[in-house]
Design a protein around this motif. Structure first.
Motif, short mmCIF file in Angstrom:
data_model
loop_
_atom_site.label_atom_id
_atom_site.label_comp_id
_atom_site.label_asym_id
_atom_site.label_seq_id
_atom_site.Cartn_x
_atom_site.Cartn_y
_atom_site.Cartn_z
N SER A 143 0.83 -1.21 0.00
CA SER A 143 0.00 0.00 0.00
C SER A 143 0.86 1.26 0.00
O SER A 143 0.49 2.28 -0.58
CB SER A 143 -0.94 0.00 1.21
OG SER A 143 -0.20 -0.09 2.42
N SER A 178 -4.80 7.65 0.64
CA SER A 178 -4.79 6.30 1.19
C SER A 178 -5.06 5.28 0.09
O SER A 178 -5.71 5.60 -0.91
CB SER A 178 -5.86 6.18 2.29
OG SER A 178 -6.01 4.84 2.70
N ASP A 215 -6.85 2.79 0.70
CA ASP A 215 -8.12 2.22 1.12
C ASP A 215 -9.29 3.04 0.58
O ASP A 215 -9.16 4.24 0.29
CB ASP A 215 -8.20 2.16 2.64
CG ASP A 215 -7.02 1.40 3.23
OD1 ASP A 215 -6.83 0.23 2.84
OD2 ASP A 215 -6.29 1.98 4.06
N LYS A 240 -13.86 3.58 0.79
CA LYS A 240 -15.07 3.40 1.59
C LYS A 240 -16.29 3.27 0.68
O LYS A 240 -16.36 3.93 -0.36
CB LYS A 240 -15.25 4.58 2.56
CG LYS A 240 -14.19 4.64 3.65
CD LYS A 240 -14.42 5.80 4.60
CE LYS A 240 -13.36 5.82 5.70
NZ LYS A 240 -13.55 6.95 6.63
N SER A 272 -15.40 0.04 5.24
CA SER A 272 -14.01 0.45 5.06
C SER A 272 -13.18 -0.74 4.58
O SER A 272 -13.19 -1.80 5.21
CB SER A 272 -13.43 0.98 6.39
OG SER A 272 -12.02 1.13 6.29
N SER A 273 -12.48 -0.57 3.47
CA SER A 273 -11.62 -1.65 2.98
C SER A 273 -10.42 -1.85 3.90
O SER A 273 -9.81 -2.92 3.91
CB SER A 273 -11.16 -1.35 1.55
OG SER A 273 -10.31 -0.21 1.53
N LYS A 274 -10.09 -0.83 4.69
CA LYS A 274 -8.95 -0.93 5.61
C LYS A 274 -9.26 -1.93 6.72
O LYS A 274 -8.42 -2.77 7.06
CB LYS A 274 -8.64 0.44 6.20
CG LYS A 274 -7.42 0.45 7.12
CD LYS A 274 -7.12 1.86 7.61
CE LYS A 274 -5.87 1.88 8.48
NZ LYS A 274 -5.54 3.25 8.93
N THR A 275 -10.48 -1.85 7.29
CA THR A 275 -10.86 -2.76 8.37
C THR A 275 -11.64 -3.96 7.85
O THR A 275 -11.89 -4.90 8.61
CB THR A 275 -11.72 -2.02 9.40
OG1 THR A 275 -12.92 -1.54 8.77
CG2 THR A 275 -10.95 -0.83 9.98
N ASP A 276 -12.04 -3.91 6.57
CA ASP A 276 -12.83 -4.97 5.95
C ASP A 276 -14.12 -5.22 6.74
O ASP A 276 -14.53 -6.36 6.95
CB ASP A 276 -12.01 -6.26 5.86
CG ASP A 276 -12.65 -7.29 4.91
OD1 ASP A 276 -13.35 -6.86 3.98
OD2 ASP A 276 -12.45 -8.50 5.12
#
Length: 387
Positions: free
Chosen positions: A48, A163, A165, A167, A187-191
């Motif tokens: 990333s 980022s 990531d 949303k 959020s793709s960061k926290t899935d």
């Protein structure tokens, strides 16, 4: 000679900082092939941190400007025929972006800095959504939380300069009478999903399924004088004005035919075409403080010598789509206009027209005013971002 080349290659691969500096200069598509060179290159290019640095490097070089226009060839009168890419330098090509789904009813809902939000109807007639990166050809299906109400609209927020990531903004409708809506965020960061981020009601005719992401917010067009935008970072809704109908309309026009809202380089635009069908249109831009829209460009293609690039039809010159492509340098900004079945690029600085593509598969819908049909086009970016 071969030993010299080999030793130079070894020196580069052993110096990761130098290797990164070289790879950052390579466009997105060739980098995908470079992943197969070694596990080291695969890990580096897939990170990333590298994706973020790559986006910044190409933004600084003005190459993060849209490389092409993407649209679906199907209309209500012409069966779906696939997706088309209209690049600004090469010939128009049909893009097999979604062959793995094998579904002719896939519809692009939003383009957001290299990622696409798409929708299709499955065999049980249920609407399914997915995120796609057309550069990497990676697809991710969206699974919504099972909570009260039904999915009314879906929007995408993604800024590769901040980022890697993204949303997904899901808007659920809770009550039919006196509409009440609920916003859920993925959020793709926290899935994972955060449900019931906020609730709101609105009496305005706001098109929540046609969001435009610009400067950290999702903006929606409205049929009235007031619309809404969602500040994604702070998760709050705010009101924004819409231009009055027929503002700065060309002389001789009696109504608006279509409005096209879009974003380019941090500028929110609203292009307006008019009736009777003509080659005059206005492009408004939203003020930085959201106080109002101001007239940015007033375009008249009627008297240009290149007008013969498109043949006037029985119903007049019918603009069926508009897309403003800004740049960091004002002199290279342009607007892509779809007129009478042809895609034309108009340089907003020197006033020249360039033919981009002849849309033969859709030509018959332009033969008569009663068959007039507007359609949406989407900016196409190359990005390494994962889905």
């Amino acid at each position: 000679m071969s030993s010299t080349i080999s030793s130079a290659a070894d020196a580069i691969t052993s110096n990761q900082d130098l290797l990164i500096e070289i790879l950052l200069r390579v466009p997105a598509k060739p980098l995908l092939k470079f992943k197969s060179v070694s596990k080291q290159w695969l890990s580096l290019i897939s990170s990333s941190k590298f994706c973020l640095s790559h986006a910044h490097r190409h933004r600084d070089n003005a190459s993060l400007t849209a490389a092409a226009i993407l649209f679906h060839s199907g209309t209500s009168q012409n069966p779906p025929g696939g997706f088309y890419i209209i690049p600004f330098k090469n010939q128009c090509t049909k893009a097999p972006l979604f062959d793995n789904l094998n579904d002719p009813d896939v519809k692009i809902m939003q383009s957001c800095n290299g990622l696409l939000l798409c929708r299709f109807c499955d065999k049980s007639l249920s609407l399914k959504y997915f995120i796609c990166n057309p550069t990497t050809k990676k697809v991710r299906m969206v699974s919504f939380p099972q909570v009260e109400g039904f999915v009314y609209a879906v929007n995408l927020a993604f800024n590769p300069l901040k980022s890697a990531d993204y949303k997904i903004i899901s808007i659920r409708r809770l009550i039919w009478v006196s509409p009440r809506f609920q916003v859920d965020i993925f959020s793709s960061k926290t899935d994972s999903w955060i449900v019931k981020v906020l609730n709101f009601t609105t009496d305005e005719n706001i098109w929540l399924n046609s969001g435009v992401f610009c400067n950290g917010a999702i903006h929606w067009e409205s049929g009235g004088r007031i619309s809404l935008y969602l500040d994604v970072e702070n998760m709050c809704l705010k009101a924004m004005p819409m231009p009055v109908r027929m503002l700065h309309a060309p002389e001789g026009s009696y109504s608006e035919s279509n409005r096209f809202m879009g974003e380019s380089w941090g500028h929110l635009h609203l292009a307006v075409t008019y009736m009777p069908f003509c080659l005059q249109f206005n492009i408004f831009e939203m003020a930085a403080d959201y106080s109002d829209w101001f007239l940015k460009y007033q375009v008249n293609l009627e008297g240009l010598p290149e007008k013969n690039l498109f043949c006037e039809t029985e119903g007049g010159n019918q603009i069926s789509a508009l897309c403003v492509i800004r740049s960091d340098k004002e002199e290279v900004s342009k607007v892509v206009v779809f007129v009478n079945g042809k895609a034309i690029s108009y340089n907003l600085n020197d006033g020249t027209l360039t033919s981009l593509c002849d849309l033969e598969p859709c030509q018959k819908i332009y033969s008569h005013p009663s068959n007039y049909e507007a359609f949406n086009v989407y900016q196409y970016f190359e990005t390494l971002s994962c889905v």
